[in-house]
Motif scaffolding. Structure first.
Motif, short mmCIF file in Angstrom:
data_model
loop_
_atom_site.label_atom_id
_atom_site.label_comp_id
_atom_site.label_asym_id
_atom_site.label_seq_id
_atom_site.Cartn_x
_atom_site.Cartn_y
_atom_site.Cartn_z
N PHE A 1 31.56 -2.02 44.86
CA PHE A 1 31.31 -1.62 46.24
C PHE A 1 31.59 -0.13 46.46
CE2 PHE A 1 32.38 -6.12 46.26
CZ PHE A 1 31.31 -6.65 46.95
N GLY A 2 32.06 0.56 45.43
CA GLY A 2 32.28 2.00 45.51
C GLY A 2 33.43 2.42 46.40
N GLU A 3 34.37 1.52 46.66
CA GLU A 3 35.47 1.84 47.57
C GLU A 3 36.75 2.26 46.84
OE1 GLU A 3 35.90 -1.70 49.84
OE2 GLU A 3 34.01 -1.43 50.96
N GLN A 4 37.10 1.55 45.76
CA GLN A 4 38.34 1.84 45.05
C GLN A 4 38.08 2.33 43.62
OE1 GLN A 4 41.71 -1.00 45.85
NE2 GLN A 4 40.06 -2.29 46.64
N GLY A 5 36.87 2.75 43.38
CA GLY A 5 36.52 3.23 42.06
C GLY A 5 35.09 3.73 42.04
N HIS A 6 34.66 4.21 40.90
CA HIS A 6 33.28 4.67 40.76
C HIS A 6 32.33 3.47 40.83
CE1 HIS A 6 35.02 8.47 39.57
NE2 HIS A 6 35.68 7.88 38.59
N PRO A 7 31.22 3.60 41.55
CA PRO A 7 30.29 2.46 41.66
C PRO A 7 29.69 2.07 40.31
CG PRO A 7 29.81 4.16 43.29
CD PRO A 7 30.77 4.77 42.32
N ILE A 8 29.45 0.78 40.17
CA ILE A 8 28.74 0.27 38.99
C ILE A 8 27.42 -0.31 39.46
CG2 ILE A 8 28.72 -1.50 37.20
CD1 ILE A 8 31.64 -1.21 36.84
N ARG A 9 26.35 0.16 38.86
CA ARG A 9 25.03 -0.33 39.25
C ARG A 9 24.21 -0.69 38.01
NH1 ARG A 9 25.65 4.51 41.97
NH2 ARG A 9 26.13 4.36 44.20
N ALA A 10 23.25 -1.57 38.23
CA ALA A 10 22.27 -1.92 37.20
C ALA A 10 20.94 -2.12 37.90
CB ALA A 10 22.68 -3.19 36.46
N THR A 11 19.86 -1.86 37.20
CA THR A 11 18.54 -2.06 37.80
C THR A 11 18.10 -3.52 37.63
OG1 THR A 11 17.33 -1.50 35.79
CG2 THR A 11 17.92 0.31 37.28
N VAL A 12 17.21 -3.94 38.50
CA VAL A 12 16.66 -5.30 38.41
C VAL A 12 15.95 -5.49 37.07
CG1 VAL A 12 14.96 -6.89 39.40
CG2 VAL A 12 16.47 -5.59 40.90
N SER A 13 15.26 -4.45 36.61
CA SER A 13 14.55 -4.53 35.32
C SER A 13 15.52 -4.78 34.17
CB SER A 13 13.75 -3.25 35.08
OG SER A 13 12.73 -3.11 36.04
N GLU A 14 16.68 -4.13 34.21
CA GLU A 14 17.68 -4.33 33.16
C GLU A 14 18.21 -5.76 33.17
OE1 GLU A 14 19.72 0.06 32.56
OE2 GLU A 14 20.40 -1.22 34.20
N MET A 15 18.35 -6.32 34.36
CA MET A 15 18.82 -7.70 34.45
C MET A 15 17.80 -8.65 33.84
SD MET A 15 21.28 -9.67 35.50
CE MET A 15 22.21 -8.65 36.62
N GLY A 16 16.53 -8.44 34.13
CA GLY A 16 15.47 -9.24 33.52
C GLY A 16 15.23 -10.55 34.23
N PRO A 17 14.02 -11.12 34.08
CA PRO A 17 13.66 -12.35 34.79
C PRO A 17 14.44 -13.58 34.33
CG PRO A 17 11.94 -11.76 33.22
CD PRO A 17 12.91 -10.61 33.26
N LEU A 18 14.73 -13.65 33.02
CA LEU A 18 15.41 -14.83 32.50
C LEU A 18 16.84 -14.93 33.03
CD1 LEU A 18 15.36 -17.27 30.61
CD2 LEU A 18 16.09 -15.76 28.75
N LEU A 19 17.58 -13.83 32.96
CA LEU A 19 18.96 -13.84 33.42
C LEU A 19 19.04 -14.05 34.92
CD1 LEU A 19 21.79 -13.59 32.34
CD2 LEU A 19 21.67 -11.12 32.61
N LEU A 20 18.17 -13.41 35.67
CA LEU A 20 18.15 -13.61 37.12
C LEU A 20 17.84 -15.05 37.48
CD1 LEU A 20 16.36 -10.44 38.57
CD2 LEU A 20 18.63 -11.28 39.18
N SER A 21 16.88 -15.63 36.78
CA SER A 21 16.49 -17.01 37.07
C SER A 21 17.64 -17.97 36.82
CB SER A 21 15.28 -17.40 36.22
OG SER A 21 14.16 -16.60 36.52
N ARG A 22 18.37 -17.74 35.74
CA ARG A 22 19.48 -18.63 35.41
C ARG A 22 20.65 -18.46 36.38
NH1 ARG A 22 19.45 -18.46 28.74
NH2 ARG A 22 17.55 -19.69 28.51
N LEU A 23 20.89 -17.24 36.80
CA LEU A 23 21.96 -17.00 37.75
C LEU A 23 21.66 -17.64 39.10
CD1 LEU A 23 22.76 -13.30 36.87
CD2 LEU A 23 24.38 -15.19 36.76
N MET A 24 20.38 -17.65 39.48
CA MET A 24 19.99 -18.22 40.77
C MET A 24 19.63 -19.70 40.66
SD MET A 24 17.92 -15.15 42.68
CE MET A 24 16.63 -15.00 41.46
N ASN A 25 19.76 -20.24 39.43
CA ASN A 25 19.49 -21.67 39.20
C ASN A 25 18.09 -22.05 39.67
OD1 ASN A 25 20.11 -24.21 38.24
ND2 ASN A 25 21.11 -24.88 40.13
#
Length: 520
Positions: free
Chosen positions: A111-135
């Motif tokens: 959330f960028g409040e108590q440290g440097h923000p961490i971000r990733a792009t949707v493309s890096e996450m990929g369709p397979l991983l996103l699909s499994r995370l969202m069941n």
């Protein structure tokens, strides 16, 4: 502090039958990538154990990544203080010399409040991983794959949440066109995915998905004196958003697995991960997700990465994952309920027995700072479980102040690199631009049509042309009929009779009557 020839991490001293602590218990660095488990009830010393492991790996030149659930782990960035109970424990286990120090820490925060923000792009996450995370269902997962495929073909970057949401909305509008090429894309499937994305967005997904994306190399830094950086993720707020926490952890493991080369069994790990509150990764997780975690944990060892789960109950970790964890530190557990008794039995049964004590009973009798320890020894064989008094940490125990945190962040090697979000032109902006151009074109066509209609009719109104009329505004002729002739009431009535007369004679009679009427 840092020792280039270091071969192991000193964990503490094991307790002998005469209640003395003499035998040192160590974790061999060459087996540090064989993963591990730290469990125990609240207040039994898990956080301190995590801290001394992180300190030990850092001193050995191994970068560490860990989640700070309550803020207690942040003190690792500050010099330790000589307190009576710490000095007494060091003396009991014969820790000589007992030195205090501070460690190289990089603070992170999704959330960028108590440290440097961490971000990733949707493309890096990929369709397979996103699909499994969202069941997602099989059909919905198929739609997600189509979305990524079309985005690639049409040059639409999927960087943040609004990019993916815009892409899915565009697919729903083009369902018939897309269906002819890739298969059915139903509005119901798109709607279901959008609802799952909304849940992820409400838990903070908008903070995580975006740019600049985290470079894996930035969490694998070492200092000039050879110590490994300790990356501390502020997770007190993140714990309230378990789906986002699981998304981040699984993405990070997957990125490491894809980017790091095979190294086999190195002399020490390339990186060590500590997953605190590990149950958040598995609670109500779909089977496909658990299988993915199991696969990554099993295979990432050959990349030189060690994964250590920290949780209250060993039952929080699935058996398939538990079987991959070779180094184990078990703090006290309670056995008041049937589930707690089952957890104690599970923990006791996973250790190599020690004839000097009953493992099941000892787990419920351990004091604060004590633990049952079993680590991999030569040839990867688990050591006999030992009742161990864990060593005191070298850095500060407990949280740091906001000013101290700010100072550490200001001296960070990644200061200013991730702090400002970047929103470059991607799928959302391009699709929005296309929609605006299409709307503009449609508006121009409509105006042109109105203009043409006005020029033809002399006004914005038009009249039907019944043939023979000179135009919409031609004067109506009443003296003479031409073309289509309007029927009188009498003619209409007579013609209706024709529909009821089926004979030729009847039709001839009607024609005669009509002719007589017209000659008048």
């Amino acid at each position: 502090m840092w020792d280039e020839q270091q071969k192991s991490i000193f964990l503490g001293a094991s307790r002998k039958p005469d209640d003395s602590y003499q035998q040192p218990e160590e974790l061999l660095l060459k087996f540090g990538n064989r993963h591990g488990l730290v469990t125990g009830a609240t207040g039994t010393g898990k956080t301190v154990t995590l801290q001394i492991l992180a300190e030990g790996f850092s001193n050995a030149g191994v970068p560490v990544f860990c989640a700070d659930i309550k803020g207690d782990l942040s003190g690792i960035a500050m010099m330790g203080e000589a307190k009576d109970f710490l000095l007494k424990r060091a003396e009991t286990i014969k820790l000589e010399p007992y030195e205090f120090g501070e460690f190289p820490v990089i603070f992170w925060d999704l959330f960028g409040e108590q440290g440097h923000p961490i971000r990733a792009t949707v493309s890096e996450m990929g369709p397979l991983l996103l699909s499994r995370l969202m069941n997602l269902s099989e059909a919905q997962e198929g739609v997600m794959n189509i979305a990524f495929r079309i985005a690639d073909e049409e040059g639409l970057l999927l960087l943040d949440m609004k990019d993916l949401q815009a892409m899915l909305a565009n697919m729903a509008e083009r369902a018939s066109e897309i269906g002819a090429r890739y298969g059915n894309v139903s509005r119901q499937s798109v709607g279901a995915i959008q609802r799952q994305l909304l849940v992820l967005e409400q838990q903070g997904g908008t903070y995580f998905f975006g740019e600049p994306a985290l470079k894996i190399s930035d969490i694998m830094r070492t200092t000039r004196d050879g110590r490994g950086a300790i990356n501390v993720l502020a997770a007190d707020k993140l714990m309230m958003n378990p789906r986002l926490y699981a998304t981040f952890l699984l993405w990070l493991l997957s990125e490491l697995f894809e980017e790091l080369p095979e190294v086999g069994d190195p002399d020490k790990p390339k990186l060590v991960f500590f997953f605190d509150e590990a149950h958040l990764l598995f609670d109500e997780a779909p089977r496909a997700l658990v299988e993915r975690v199991e696969q990554v944990v099993r295979l990432i060892r050959s990349k030189g990465v060690g994964v250590y789960f920290v949780t209250q109950n060993p039952l929080d970790v699935p058996e398939t994952v538990l079987a991959q964890l070779g180094n184990r530190i078990q703090h006290a557990l309670r056995a008041y309920t049937p589930r707690e008794q089952k957890a104690v039995k599970t923990a006791a049964d996973t250790f190599r027995p020690n004839p000097d004590f009953n493992c099941f009973e000892t787990i419920t009798q351990l004091g604060t700072g004590e633990a049952l320890v079993s680590t991999l020894q030569e040839k990867g064989i688990p050591s006999m479980v030992q009742r161990t008094l864990i060593r005191p940490p070298s850095a500060r125990m407990g949280p740091i102040t906001p000013d101290e945190r700010k100072k550490v962040m200001g001296l960070s090697p990644v200061a200013g690199q991730y702090d400002q979000a970047v929103d470059r032109e991607s799928a959302y902006e391009l699709l929005q631009k296309k929609a605006e151009e299409a709307a503009k074109t449609a508006e121009q066509e409509e105006r042109q049509a109105e203009k043409e209609a006005a020029s033809e009719g002399g006004s914005g109104w038009t009249l039907p042309d019944f043939g023979g009329s000179s135009g919409g505004n031609a004067p109506r002729k009443t003296s003479r009929r031409s073309g289509y002739q309007r029927q009188t009431v009498t003619e209409t009535a007579i013609k209706s009779v024709v529909r009821t007369i089926g004979s030729t004679l009847g039709r001839e009679l009607v024609r005669g009557i009509l002719g007589s009427l017209r000659r008048r």
